[in-house]
Structures are given as C-alpha cells and as structure tokens.
Design a protein around this motif. Structure first.
Motif, PDB file in Angstrom:
ATOM      1  N   LEU A   1       0.817  -1.202   0.000  1.00 27.36           N
ATOM      2  CA  LEU A   1       0.000   0.000   0.000  1.00 27.36           C
ATOM      3  C   LEU A   1       0.857   1.260   0.000  1.00 27.36           C
ATOM      4  O   LEU A   1       1.924   1.302   0.619  1.00 27.36           O
ATOM      5  CB  LEU A   1      -0.914   0.007   1.236  1.00 27.36           C
ATOM      6  CG  LEU A   1      -1.830  -1.203   1.439  1.00 27.36           C
ATOM      7  CD1 LEU A   1      -2.631  -1.045   2.720  1.00 27.36           C
ATOM      8  CD2 LEU A   1      -2.759  -1.392   0.250  1.00 27.36           C
ATOM      9  N   ARG A   2       0.344   2.278  -0.683  1.00 29.80           N
ATOM     10  CA  ARG A   2       0.915   3.626  -0.609  1.00 29.80           C
ATOM     11  C   ARG A   2      -0.127   4.493   0.109  1.00 29.80           C
ATOM     12  O   ARG A   2      -1.066   4.989  -0.509  1.00 29.80           O
ATOM     13  CB  ARG A   2       1.206   4.164  -2.007  1.00 29.80           C
ATOM     14  CG  ARG A   2       2.286   3.367  -2.743  1.00 29.80           C
ATOM     15  CD  ARG A   2       2.537   3.924  -4.132  1.00 29.80           C
ATOM     16  NE  ARG A   2       3.566   3.182  -4.821  1.00 29.80           N
ATOM     17  CZ  ARG A   2       3.962   3.433  -6.071  1.00 29.80           C
ATOM     18  NH1 ARG A   2       3.378   4.419  -6.752  1.00 29.80           N
ATOM     19  NH2 ARG A   2       4.915   2.706  -6.641  1.00 29.80           N
ATOM     20  N   LEU A   3       0.070   4.641   1.397  1.00 30.02           N
ATOM     21  CA  LEU A   3      -0.959   5.256   2.231  1.00 30.02           C
ATOM     22  C   LEU A   3      -0.837   6.777   2.229  1.00 30.02           C
ATOM     23  O   LEU A   3       0.260   7.329   2.284  1.00 30.02           O
ATOM     24  CB  LEU A   3      -0.855   4.733   3.664  1.00 30.02           C
ATOM     25  CG  LEU A   3      -1.047   3.223   3.836  1.00 30.02           C
ATOM     26  CD1 LEU A   3      -0.757   2.814   5.270  1.00 30.02           C
ATOM     27  CD2 LEU A   3      -2.451   2.805   3.440  1.00 30.02           C
TER      28      LEU A   3
ATOM     29  N   VAL B   1      -7.235   7.346   5.797  1.00 32.24           N
ATOM     30  CA  VAL B   1      -5.856   7.026   5.438  1.00 32.24           C
ATOM     31  C   VAL B   1      -5.862   5.694   4.694  1.00 32.24           C
ATOM     32  O   VAL B   1      -6.170   4.648   5.276  1.00 32.24           O
ATOM     33  CB  VAL B   1      -4.955   6.952   6.694  1.00 32.24           C
ATOM     34  CG1 VAL B   1      -3.532   6.576   6.297  1.00 32.24           C
ATOM     35  CG2 VAL B   1      -4.972   8.284   7.424  1.00 32.24           C
ATOM     36  N   ALA B   2      -5.552   5.752   3.391  1.00 26.72           N
ATOM     37  CA  ALA B   2      -5.658   4.546   2.559  1.00 26.72           C
ATOM     38  C   ALA B   2      -4.828   4.729   1.300  1.00 26.72           C
ATOM     39  O   ALA B   2      -4.281   5.800   1.034  1.00 26.72           O
ATOM     40  CB  ALA B   2      -7.122   4.283   2.205  1.00 26.72           C
ATOM     41  N   ASP B   3      -4.753   3.664   0.531  1.00 28.81           N
ATOM     42  CA  ASP B   3      -4.161   3.715  -0.808  1.00 28.81           C
ATOM     43  C   ASP B   3      -5.283   4.042  -1.777  1.00 28.81           C
ATOM     44  O   ASP B   3      -6.112   3.184  -2.099  1.00 28.81           O
ATOM     45  CB  ASP B   3      -3.508   2.369  -1.142  1.00 28.81           C
ATOM     46  CG  ASP B   3      -2.746   2.389  -2.463  1.00 28.81           C
ATOM     47  OD1 ASP B   3      -3.271   2.966  -3.434  1.00 28.81           O
ATOM     48  OD2 ASP B   3      -1.638   1.828  -2.517  1.00 28.81           O
TER      49      ASP B   3
ATOM     50  N   HIS C   1      -5.818  -3.293   3.994  1.00 24.97           N
ATOM     51  CA  HIS C   1      -6.094  -2.080   4.778  1.00 24.97           C
ATOM     52  C   HIS C   1      -6.564  -2.407   6.199  1.00 24.97           C
ATOM     53  O   HIS C   1      -7.037  -1.523   6.914  1.00 24.97           O
ATOM     54  CB  HIS C   1      -7.172  -1.239   4.076  1.00 24.97           C
ATOM     55  CG  HIS C   1      -6.666  -0.456   2.902  1.00 24.97           C
ATOM     56  ND1 HIS C   1      -6.524  -1.010   1.647  1.00 24.97           N
ATOM     57  CD2 HIS C   1      -6.269   0.842   2.796  1.00 24.97           C
ATOM     58  CE1 HIS C   1      -6.072  -0.083   0.812  1.00 24.97           C
ATOM     59  NE2 HIS C   1      -5.890   1.036   1.475  1.00 24.97           N
TER      60      HIS C   1
ATOM     61  N   ALA D   1      -4.428   4.879   9.714  1.00 28.73           N
ATOM     62  CA  ALA D   1      -3.568   4.043   8.887  1.00 28.73           C
ATOM     63  C   ALA D   1      -3.384   2.676   9.530  1.00 28.73           C
ATOM     64  O   ALA D   1      -3.177   2.584  10.739  1.00 28.73           O
ATOM     65  CB  ALA D   1      -2.202   4.709   8.737  1.00 28.73           C
TER      66      ALA D   1
END
Length: 409
Positions: free
Chosen positions: A259-261, A300-302, A383, A406
C-alpha cells in the motif's frame, strides 16, 4: 471391676469442680457461666449478624441476584438485577420471571424449575435475557434450590452475570485472528501469483510478437493467402490480449498487499467513482446514486487500490442488473468514530445460494474471470478492513468496513 475402673479413670475432676458443676446445672448455667437464655440470645444474635452480612453482600453485588417461587414468580430483586435488567425492585417483584426471557426461550424457565424441584443445581449456564428496553444480553446463569427448615424446596435463587462485553471482545479477537490468517494466506497467494505472472509473461510476449510478424508478412501475400494466414493470426492476437488483461488482474491481486498510504478525501473519492460509472449505468437504464453524511473525515488509505476495489463492486452490481431498469446505491456511513463503511446495494436478482464469494475464479458471468471480488477482498484486508455480502429485502449488499486511521505496517 472393669466397669468400676472405667468410671474412676474418666472421673478425674476434683470435689470442688464437681460441686461447681452440680450447682451450674441446678441454676441453668452452662460451663462458661452463662445462662441458657443468654446462650440462645448470643447464638441468635450471631445468626442475625451473619444474615445481615449476607444480605449486604447480595445488595452490593454487581451480579443480578434474585429469587423466584416454584411457580416462577420473582420474590426478591437486588440492585445488581436493577442495573442488569433495567427494572426496579418494585417493577419486578411479583411478576413472572419469564418477562426476562426472549420469546423463543420461554421454555427455559420450565426446564430450570423442574431441575430445581429435584434439588439439582444449574451452574454456569450461558443464555440470553432481555432488558426492560428490549435489548438482548448474554448472561452466565447459576440457579440453586431454596429449602425450608424441613429440607423441602420452596423456591430458587438465581445469580446472573452479564457476559455480553466479554463475548463481544472474544468475537472481536476471533475476527482479528481470522483477518490475520486471511492476510497471511493472501500474501502467500500474491507471492506465488507474482512468480507465475513473471514466468508466463515472457512466452506470451513471444507469441504476440510472432503473431504480429505473421500479420505483417500476410499483408504482402496474395488475397486468398491473406485470409488463410491473417485470420488465425488475428485470433491468436485476440487471445493474447485477453490473457494480458487477465495478467493485469493477477498483478493487481498480487500487489494489493503493498500500500501507498495517504489521506483520502472520501467525498471527492465518491464523486469521481460516480462520474466514472454514471454513463455506463445510464446506458442500461440503471440509476446510480450515492448516500453519505454531510461531513466525512479523511481516510488514510491507498487511493488507487481502494478505488479499484470499489470499481469492482460497482461494475459487478451494474452487470448483475443487466439491461435494466434498476438502481445501484453507494452508501457511506460512519457507525463508529474510528471506522468507515462503504456499501454497494443493487436491485439485481441476487447472488445464488451456491456462491460463497471472494474465491479465486468463482464467477456467475459467462465471460467473467472470477478475479474481481478476490482482488477487492485482498485490497480491503491489506487495509486491515473486512468485506462481506448479504442477500436482503432491499437487494444484494456488498459492505466494506475500514479503519479511518492508517493500518499498521
């Protein structure tokens, strides 16, 4: 002689002691110098003190302690019962204890009282009870017989402990363990998938290059030869492109754990998804709409991967309805301060009972790959969320539950 010897041996008191004992017996005093009425009074006082102490323990207990007659009528009710069930003592005493049971468990009282009449103890029995406000709670119940001085059973004493929160905590722990196992399993599958994709990619590229070379050469061939060579080559290329699309899905599945948070504007995220799928839905006479709170906290997520998961659910919903008319609703709610739910509800025919969902290659569409839901699940689990579906009166509901913060690395 033996009888006389025994008497002499046991009677070793002095003459003064024998005189004192005889006078005590004559005037009604015991060996401690107290009169019999005084002794009885002290014993009674001690018993009353013990009863008062026991009553204080019952009154101050956090457990719900109550007593019932053999007919199931409540005869006593402590403060713990008031807190647990919501009824005051005045509201509960004199009423049938069946009022505390759900409709589908009313027979429990009969079975418990039948055991009590036989003098049996019901110990640590976990069941469901109903509060005054109608909410259900889980309790651990112990019931024991109440007997009179003659030993006859005249009622039952019940101690109930509210274990609702304990069971909820245990359920949350089981869910966390299940998610951890899912993450491990999906990570393993993802690693294997990435390796397979790498091995397939090279020969597939070679097949594509050879098919294109054939097409270029066929362009210089006579008309009849062109059809004989070009059509098979075009079919080969078509299958190659289909395999490449499948590989792209596999790559998404394999990389879902990485993931790219960053903070995601959920309102904008929803608007962009609607804008993408509105034309597709309108072409099939399907109404696509959204429901959400006015204010949404950042998630907060990708963004890219989460969008892919939602796109798969919306695409599946539209395809399930078919030519329409129908509707699809994307519903966002905030059930808890630290959680966000995304539900996709459709008016389609529903998912067959035989379909379990989220399994690789499981699909109900003739041309489906069975990867869409598996990819969505992989992304959501990465996630630290969960995804499930249900068949309801409203329609088929796919629900994503995500933590706002996150997830841990």
């Amino acid at each position: 002689m033996a009888r006389s010897s025994t008497r002499l041996t046991r009677d070793d008191t002095t003459p003064e002691e024998r005189i004192e004992h005889s006078s005590a017996a004559a005037d009604g005093t015991g060996s401690d110098g107290l009169t019999l009425p005084t002794t009885v009074f002290i014993a009674r006082t001690r018993a009353e003190a013990e009863m008062l102490q026991l009553a204080a323990i019952v009154a101050s207990s956090d457990d719900a302690i109550l007593s019932v007659t053999l007919d199931g009528v409540i005869s006593s009710w402590n403060a713990g019962a008031e807190r647990t069930y919501g009824y005051s003592a005045a509201e509960a005493v004199g009423r049938p204890s069946a009022m505390l049971l759900p409709e589908n468990r009313r027979d429990e009282i009969k079975h418990i009282l039948a055991r009590i009449r036989r003098g049996e103890l019901v110990d640590h029995y976990e069941t469901v009870r109903v509060r005054k406000d109608g909410t259900h709670l889980l309790v651990s119940l112990s019931v024991s017989p109440i007997k009179d001085v003659a030993g006859r059973v005249i009622g039952a004493a019940s101690i109930a402990r509210d274990i609702t929160e304990r069971e909820r905590a245990a359920a949350r722990l089981r869910e966390m363990q299940k998610l951890a196992q899912q993450r491990e399993r999906l990570a393993d599958i993802g690693a294997i998938t990435a390796e397979i994709i790498h091995e397939i990619g090279n020969p597939l590229a070679g097949i594509s290059a050879q098919a294109q070379l054939i097409l270029r050469r066929a362009g210089r061939a006579p008309a009849g030869a062109l059809d004989a060579v070009a059509q098979p080559a075009e079919r080969i290329l078509g299958e190659v492109w289909r395999l490449e699309a499948l590989i792209r899905d596999f790559q998404t599945f394999a990389r879902a754990q990485h993931l790219r948070l960053a903070p995601v504007d959920v309102a904008r995220f929803l608007e962009e998804s609607l804008a993408l799928w509105q034309p597709v839905a309108a072409a099939r006479a399907i109404t696509l709409r959204a429901e959400r709170p006015d204010a949404l906290p950042p998630l907060v997520a990708d963004d890219e991967k989460l969008r892919r998961a939602l796109d798969n659910l919306v695409k599946n919903a539209i395809e399930a309805i078919g030519a329409g008319p129908g509707w699809v609703t994307i519903r966002i709610t905030l059930p808890e301060p630290d959680a966000l739910h995304i539900a996709v509800v459709d008016s389609g025919p529903g998912i067959p009972e035989t379909v379990r969902g989220f399994r690789l290659f499981e699909t109900t569409k003739p041309d489906g790959t069975g990867l869409g839901l598996a990819i969505a699940q992989n992304i959501v689990v990465a996630h630290h969320g969960r995804i499930d579906f249900a068949r309801t009166a409203e329609g088929t509901v796919f629900r994503i539950e995500l933590p706002l913060a996150a997830p841990p690395a």
